[in-house]
Design a protein around this motif. Structure first.
Motif, PDB file in Angstrom:
ATOM      1  N   HIS A 258      33.687  23.647  30.589  1.00  0.00           N
ATOM      2  CA  HIS A 258      33.886  25.068  30.326  1.00  0.00           C
ATOM      3  C   HIS A 258      35.371  25.409  30.435  1.00  0.00           C
ATOM      4  O   HIS A 258      36.082  24.900  31.308  1.00  0.00           O
ATOM      5  CB  HIS A 258      33.115  25.934  31.328  1.00  0.00           C
ATOM      6  CG  HIS A 258      31.647  25.701  31.354  1.00  0.00           C
ATOM      7  ND1 HIS A 258      30.753  26.467  30.637  1.00  0.00           N
ATOM      8  CD2 HIS A 258      30.903  24.765  32.012  1.00  0.00           C
ATOM      9  CE1 HIS A 258      29.530  26.039  30.864  1.00  0.00           C
ATOM     10  NE2 HIS A 258      29.594  24.998  31.697  1.00  0.00           N
ATOM     11  N   SER A 259      35.814  26.266  29.559  1.00  0.00           N
ATOM     12  CA  SER A 259      37.167  26.817  29.625  1.00  0.00           C
ATOM     13  C   SER A 259      37.078  28.329  29.478  1.00  0.00           C
ATOM     14  O   SER A 259      36.502  28.823  28.508  1.00  0.00           O
ATOM     15  CB  SER A 259      38.058  26.238  28.519  1.00  0.00           C
ATOM     16  OG  SER A 259      39.303  26.925  28.462  1.00  0.00           O
TER      17      SER A 259
ATOM     18  N   PHE B 266      39.157  26.093  34.317  1.00  0.00           N
ATOM     19  CA  PHE B 266      38.437  24.935  33.784  1.00  0.00           C
ATOM     20  C   PHE B 266      37.395  24.533  34.807  1.00  0.00           C
ATOM     21  O   PHE B 266      37.666  24.501  36.015  1.00  0.00           O
ATOM     22  CB  PHE B 266      39.383  23.756  33.521  1.00  0.00           C
ATOM     23  CG  PHE B 266      40.410  24.019  32.457  1.00  0.00           C
ATOM     24  CD1 PHE B 266      40.049  24.051  31.114  1.00  0.00           C
ATOM     25  CD2 PHE B 266      41.734  24.243  32.790  1.00  0.00           C
ATOM     26  CE1 PHE B 266      40.991  24.292  30.128  1.00  0.00           C
ATOM     27  CE2 PHE B 266      42.687  24.485  31.815  1.00  0.00           C
ATOM     28  CZ  PHE B 266      42.314  24.511  30.477  1.00  0.00           C
ATOM     29  N   ARG B 267      36.210  24.206  34.314  1.00  0.00           N
ATOM     30  CA  ARG B 267      35.174  23.747  35.232  1.00  0.00           C
ATOM     31  C   ARG B 267      34.262  22.740  34.541  1.00  0.00           C
ATOM     32  O   ARG B 267      34.106  22.762  33.306  1.00  0.00           O
ATOM     33  CB  ARG B 267      34.368  24.918  35.772  1.00  0.00           C
ATOM     34  CG  ARG B 267      33.498  25.615  34.779  1.00  0.00           C
ATOM     35  CD  ARG B 267      32.529  26.561  35.471  1.00  0.00           C
ATOM     36  NE  ARG B 267      33.047  27.900  35.597  1.00  0.00           N
ATOM     37  CZ  ARG B 267      32.351  28.979  35.266  1.00  0.00           C
ATOM     38  NH1 ARG B 267      31.119  28.864  34.805  1.00  0.00           N
ATOM     39  NH2 ARG B 267      32.855  30.166  35.401  1.00  0.00           N
TER      40      ARG B 267
ATOM     41  N   TYR C 225      43.764  29.261  37.601  1.00  0.00           N
ATOM     42  CA  TYR C 225      45.163  29.689  37.728  1.00  0.00           C
ATOM     43  C   TYR C 225      45.291  31.117  37.228  1.00  0.00           C
ATOM     44  O   TYR C 225      44.710  31.487  36.196  1.00  0.00           O
ATOM     45  CB  TYR C 225      46.085  28.792  36.904  1.00  0.00           C
ATOM     46  CG  TYR C 225      47.489  29.336  36.752  1.00  0.00           C
ATOM     47  CD1 TYR C 225      48.365  29.373  37.821  1.00  0.00           C
ATOM     48  CD2 TYR C 225      47.923  29.840  35.526  1.00  0.00           C
ATOM     49  CE1 TYR C 225      49.647  29.895  37.689  1.00  0.00           C
ATOM     50  CE2 TYR C 225      49.205  30.360  35.376  1.00  0.00           C
ATOM     51  CZ  TYR C 225      50.055  30.378  36.467  1.00  0.00           C
ATOM     52  OH  TYR C 225      51.329  30.894  36.329  1.00  0.00           O
ATOM     53  N   GLY C 226      46.040  31.939  37.974  1.00  0.00           N
ATOM     54  CA  GLY C 226      46.269  33.318  37.578  1.00  0.00           C
ATOM     55  C   GLY C 226      47.742  33.678  37.683  1.00  0.00           C
ATOM     56  O   GLY C 226      48.435  33.260  38.616  1.00  0.00           O
TER      57      GLY C 226
ATOM     58  N   PHE D 183      37.599  24.839  43.342  1.00  0.00           N
ATOM     59  CA  PHE D 183      36.307  25.192  43.928  1.00  0.00           C
ATOM     60  C   PHE D 183      35.284  24.122  43.560  1.00  0.00           C
ATOM     61  O   PHE D 183      35.431  23.362  42.598  1.00  0.00           O
ATOM     62  CB  PHE D 183      35.851  26.568  43.436  1.00  0.00           C
ATOM     63  CG  PHE D 183      35.796  26.705  41.929  1.00  0.00           C
ATOM     64  CD1 PHE D 183      34.627  26.386  41.240  1.00  0.00           C
ATOM     65  CD2 PHE D 183      36.895  27.143  41.218  1.00  0.00           C
ATOM     66  CE1 PHE D 183      34.574  26.495  39.860  1.00  0.00           C
ATOM     67  CE2 PHE D 183      36.851  27.274  39.836  1.00  0.00           C
ATOM     68  CZ  PHE D 183      35.686  26.950  39.154  1.00  0.00           C
ATOM     69  N   ALA D 184      34.241  24.110  44.347  1.00  0.00           N
ATOM     70  CA  ALA D 184      33.132  23.187  44.127  1.00  0.00           C
ATOM     71  C   ALA D 184      31.893  23.764  44.787  1.00  0.00           C
ATOM     72  O   ALA D 184      31.977  24.415  45.820  1.00  0.00           O
ATOM     73  CB  ALA D 184      33.432  21.803  44.694  1.00  0.00           C
TER      74      ALA D 184
END
Length: 207
Positions: free
Chosen positions: A103-104, A143-144, A160-161, A205-206
């Protein structure tokens, strides 16, 4: 203190959604939206007068507003806002297998604003404020990877922000009772404040 009206609205809003799936493995969702506002700003209602330095102030005997939420007073000058906002976001998904998906998520938004506002409740300049030039810009990217199994569901990713803000405001108080607290001193009747910020945010994260 006079017969006048304020509160004109001039707003435009729009949104465009695009959902594209060229095959069973890939999909893309795009969202574009925004608005503009050219309406009047709100005028203040004078409810109470408390002079900080009552040395012949012309506002001491100014009439208070009646018990009516629509009663206000303001300078006979244009009190308008000029605001623009737009945003773009995209969500792309790629199915690597029945269990794994990439995913993006990308987004960018921007707000610009300029406005003048009568904040004192008088029909002349006692304390007027203005947003001279301000903006907010915000960008984020995530991204995940997600896994869906019979005994386990898992997601890992990174984000990222990047955010930027700038704000320039002015206040004008030429006859305010505190602009010359001691007679004979130089008047202090105008001020400008300026702010600028830049923030970068990182996260993993996870679950």
């Amino acid at each position: 203190t006079r017969h006048a009206e304020l509160g004109d609205k001039n707003q435009v809003q729009g949104r465009l959604l695009l959902d594209w799936q060229p095959n069973d493995s890939f999909s893309l969702l795009i969202n574009l939206n925004g608005w503009t506002d050219r309406g009047d700003t709100q005028a203040a209602q004078l409810a109470y007068i408390d002079l900080q330095a009552p040395f012949g102030s012309p506002i001491a005997d100014y009439p208070l507003a009646p018990n009516n939420a629509r009663a206000a007073d303001w300078n006979p000058v244009p009190l308008r806002r000029r605001e623009n906002f737009w945003q773009a976001s995209a969500h792309a998904q790629y199915q690597v297998s029945d269990a794994v998906a990439l995913h993006s998520l990308t987004s960018y938004s921007k707000l610009t604003t300029r406005a003048s506002q009568d904040t004192d409740g008088f029909a002349f300049s006692n304390f007027d404020a203005a947003i001279l030039a301000s903006f907010i810009k915000a960008f984020s990217q995530e991204f995940r990877v997600s896994y869906t199994g019979e005994a386990l569901n898992a997601t890992v990713g990174a984000n990222y922000g990047h955010d930027r803000t700038e704000d320039v405001q002015s206040v004008n108080f030429p006859i305010a009772s505190n602009n010359r607290p001691i007679p004979g001193l130089v008047e202090f009747d105008y001020a400008v404040n300026f702010g600028r910020q830049k923030v970068d945010t990182y996260a993993v994260f996870a679950s």
